[in-house]
Structures are given as C-alpha cells and as structure tokens.
Write a protein that holds these residues in place. Structure first.
Motif, short mmCIF file in Angstrom:
data_model
loop_
_atom_site.label_atom_id
_atom_site.label_comp_id
_atom_site.label_asym_id
_atom_site.label_seq_id
_atom_site.Cartn_x
_atom_site.Cartn_y
_atom_site.Cartn_z
N PRO A 206 0.79 -1.24 0.00
CA PRO A 206 0.00 0.00 0.00
C PRO A 206 0.82 1.29 0.00
CG PRO A 206 0.07 -0.94 2.20
CD PRO A 206 0.89 -1.85 1.34
N GLU A 288 3.40 6.06 2.86
CA GLU A 288 2.03 5.95 2.34
C GLU A 288 1.36 7.31 2.26
OE1 GLU A 288 -0.34 3.22 4.68
OE2 GLU A 288 1.05 1.55 4.30
N LEU A 290 -2.55 8.63 2.38
CA LEU A 290 -3.94 8.20 2.56
C LEU A 290 -4.88 9.36 2.30
CD1 LEU A 290 -2.16 6.81 5.20
CD2 LEU A 290 -4.26 5.50 5.20
N ASN A 292 -8.95 10.16 2.66
CA ASN A 292 -10.16 9.61 3.29
C ASN A 292 -9.88 8.21 3.84
OD1 ASN A 292 -11.81 11.86 2.63
ND2 ASN A 292 -11.94 11.09 0.52
N ASN A 293 -8.73 8.04 4.52
CA ASN A 293 -8.32 6.78 5.16
C ASN A 293 -8.04 5.64 4.18
OD1 ASN A 293 -8.52 7.81 7.81
ND2 ASN A 293 -10.77 7.58 7.67
N LYS A 294 -7.88 5.96 2.92
CA LYS A 294 -7.60 4.92 1.94
C LYS A 294 -6.26 5.22 1.27
CE LYS A 294 -9.98 2.49 -1.76
NZ LYS A 294 -9.09 2.69 -2.89
N GLN A 295 -5.39 4.18 1.23
CA GLN A 295 -4.08 4.41 0.62
C GLN A 295 -4.21 4.64 -0.89
OE1 GLN A 295 -4.37 1.47 2.63
NE2 GLN A 295 -2.62 1.48 4.04
N ILE A 296 -3.49 5.67 -1.36
CA ILE A 296 -3.45 5.91 -2.81
C ILE A 296 -1.99 5.95 -3.25
CG2 ILE A 296 -5.70 7.06 -3.12
CD1 ILE A 296 -4.38 9.70 -2.75
#
Ligand SMILES: [Zn+2]
Length: 326
Positions: A206, A288, A290, A292-296
C-alpha cells in the motif's frame, strides 16, 4: 527475289512449277508478324523488369525517401503523443484529484477527432493504397494531438484558477519524496501488487519503499500535525501526519522519532530516521499517502522536487513489479 520451286508430276513425268497462292503468302506473313510481336513483347517485359529508365529510378528513390520521412515523422508524433498522455495522466490523477475537480473523460479529450476530413482531398488523388493510408494515418495523428493539446491547455487554465483560490491548501498536500533522493536510486518498490519479501507470494503493497542507510533523515512531505509517533505492529516505529483536506501521510520502520503527537510540522522538516523496525527486511522507509483513510499511489505526489525527466524515471521505477521491503 522469291525462289522458284518445282515438283515432279508422276502423271506427266515432268517437273512442274509450283504455283504459290496469295492466301499462303498472307498466312505466312501474318504468322511471321505474330511471332515478331510476341518476341518483342517478351523482350520489353524482361527489359522493363531488369532495366528501369532513369525517370523510373528517380521516382523510385524519391518514393523510398518519402516513406523514410513519413516513418521518422510518425515516430516523432508517437513521442509527442506519449508525453501528452503522461501530462493527461498527471492532470487527471494529481492536479484535478487534489482540487477535487472531476477528471476529464477520454471522450472529451478525443472529441471531434473522428469528424475531421480535411485530409480527404489528398486521398481522392490517384495515390496507391499504401501511400494513402500512410498519409491519412499521419493526418489523423496530428489532428488527435491538436485536439488533446487544446483540451489540456483548457484544463491547465482551470487548474491555475483553482491554485489561486487554494494556495493555502497546496502547502498541506504531499508534494515531495520523504527522503533525499537526488540520484533517484532510493525507490526500491512501488505501490500495488508486489512480491512479499518473506512469504514470496503476491500481496498488496500500500505504499512506496525507499531504501536508505540507517539514520538517514526522513522528511514530512507537507505541512500538517503529527497524529501518531509510536510502534505499530508490522509497520514498526511509525509517524502519521494529518495534513487536513482528508490527507494523511505515513512513514514506517523508523529507527527513531524526532516529533511527538500534536506537534505542528512543515514540509521538508525532519520527523525521524530510517531504520528497519517492525516487519522489514532491510533499512528503508515505507511511505504511504492516505486520502479519506484509503491508501493511494504516492508516486503522483512527487512533483515539487523533480524535473519532468526525473518524474518520468520515478514513474518507471515505481511500476517495476519487484519484491517490496515490506
Ligand atoms: Zn513497503
């Protein structure tokens, strides 16, 4: 003079003169003429095949040169197209994403390309099929590029306006690499499916790994507030920075920290040092981004400190499907 022929007549027991009929003469003549014409055609065909006239030679060499020229031109156009595509990707995935503007769909970027018939006049000329397709393909390509460039320029105009409106936001967005990477040799594993270093199976990685010697400084990639600086299972010693605008960055496997939770940090400020704590096979920083709490994919956020050429190189390095350092 024609030869006079005789034959022996057994009835009269005399030699009689052979009478030549006019039709025989005509038939003989015609036969001779046909034979001559056939021979002439044969010779011309052989000659034409092996010996070209000077004019034909010139035309042929011009033809070859034109083909070469078109090949070079098409090659250049392909390069321009690639550069433009990379600008579009960056535009859609970075700039527009950052400002929460919708990416420009491909249908818009390519609109109007199909309807352009300006080159059809050339195609109506008596050119050979292969040359027609060479010319029409080149024209199509140029038209596509023109259209793509136009849309890209419009998109940049829009972005410039958004930047003016949100200059404060820019300092809070990750925009540099978390460690000094002048030679671009540090990036060892990119975001996405990679081989697990221990289990040797494909797993989702991630973040991005940057290999560096122990105690190499790690930098905050944007302004923000330290949310966490603690040991966190497989991540080892980890710092999380909250940048606002729903962005958080994470720095893992650190040897030691230089910041505490609640502390305000600036982009480029040292927050800790490279180590190999937690689940790690060699000293490195696992980075990492993130949203909105999502890994990009963090690779789209390295744009402040890189030239376009360096950025291209980083993109290539990050896309290699190798083994992560975890
Ligand atoms: Zn990693």
């Amino acid at each position: 003079m024609a030869r006079v022929k005789y034959y022996y007549d057994t009835d009269t027991c005399k030699y009689e003169r052979v009478k030549v009929k006019t039709t025989d003469i005509i038939l003989n003549l015609l036969g001779f003429l046909t034979f001559s014409v056939l021979i002439a055609i044969g010779f011309t065909a052989i000659y034409g095949q092996y010996y070209k006239s000077d004019q034909e030679k010139v035309l042929q060499s011009e033809n070859e040169k034109l083909k070469e020229f078109y090949a070079i031109l098409n090659n250049r156009l392909e390069q321009v197209d690639k550069t433009l595509t990379s600008l579009q990707t960056r535009d859609n995935n970075v700039y527009r994403l950052i400002f929460e503007a919708n990416p420009i769909p491909n249908s818009v970027r390519m609109a109007g390309v199909k309807n352009d018939k300006s080159y059809e006049k050339i195609l109506k000329s008596g050119l050979a099929k292969d040359k027609k397709s060479l010319i029409s393909n080149t024209f199509k390509r140029v038209n596509q590029l023109k259209r793509k460039m136009y849309v890209q320029t419009k998109s940049y105009d829009e972005i410039i306006k958004m930047v003016k409106d949100k200059s404060k936001m820019l300092s809070h967005l990750p925009a540099i690499q978390p460690i000094s990477n002048k030679q671009l040799t540090r990036l060892t594993s990119g975001f996405g499916t990679r081989m697990h270093p221990l289990y040797k199976v494909a797993h989702f990685h991630p973040g991005i790994d940057f290999a560096a010697p122990y105690n190499t400084p790690i930098y905050a990639t944007a302004d923000g507030v330290v949310k966490r600086s603690e040991y966190m299972g497989g991540y080892g010693n980890t710092v999380d920075i909250d940048h606002g605008y729903n962005y958080v960055t994470r720095y893992a496997h650190m040897a030691s920290f230089k910041v505490r939770p609640g502390e305000k940090v600036k982009r480029g400020q040292c927050i800790g040092y490279v180590g190999s704590t937690g689940f790690s096979t060699a000293p490195h920083v696992h980075y990492e981004v993130l949203k909105n709490n999502k890994q990009i994919d963090p690779v789209y956020f390295f744009f402040n400190d890189l030239t376009p050429e360096e950025y291209e190189k980083i993109l290539k390095l990050a896309s290699i499907k190798n083994q992560s350092l975890s």
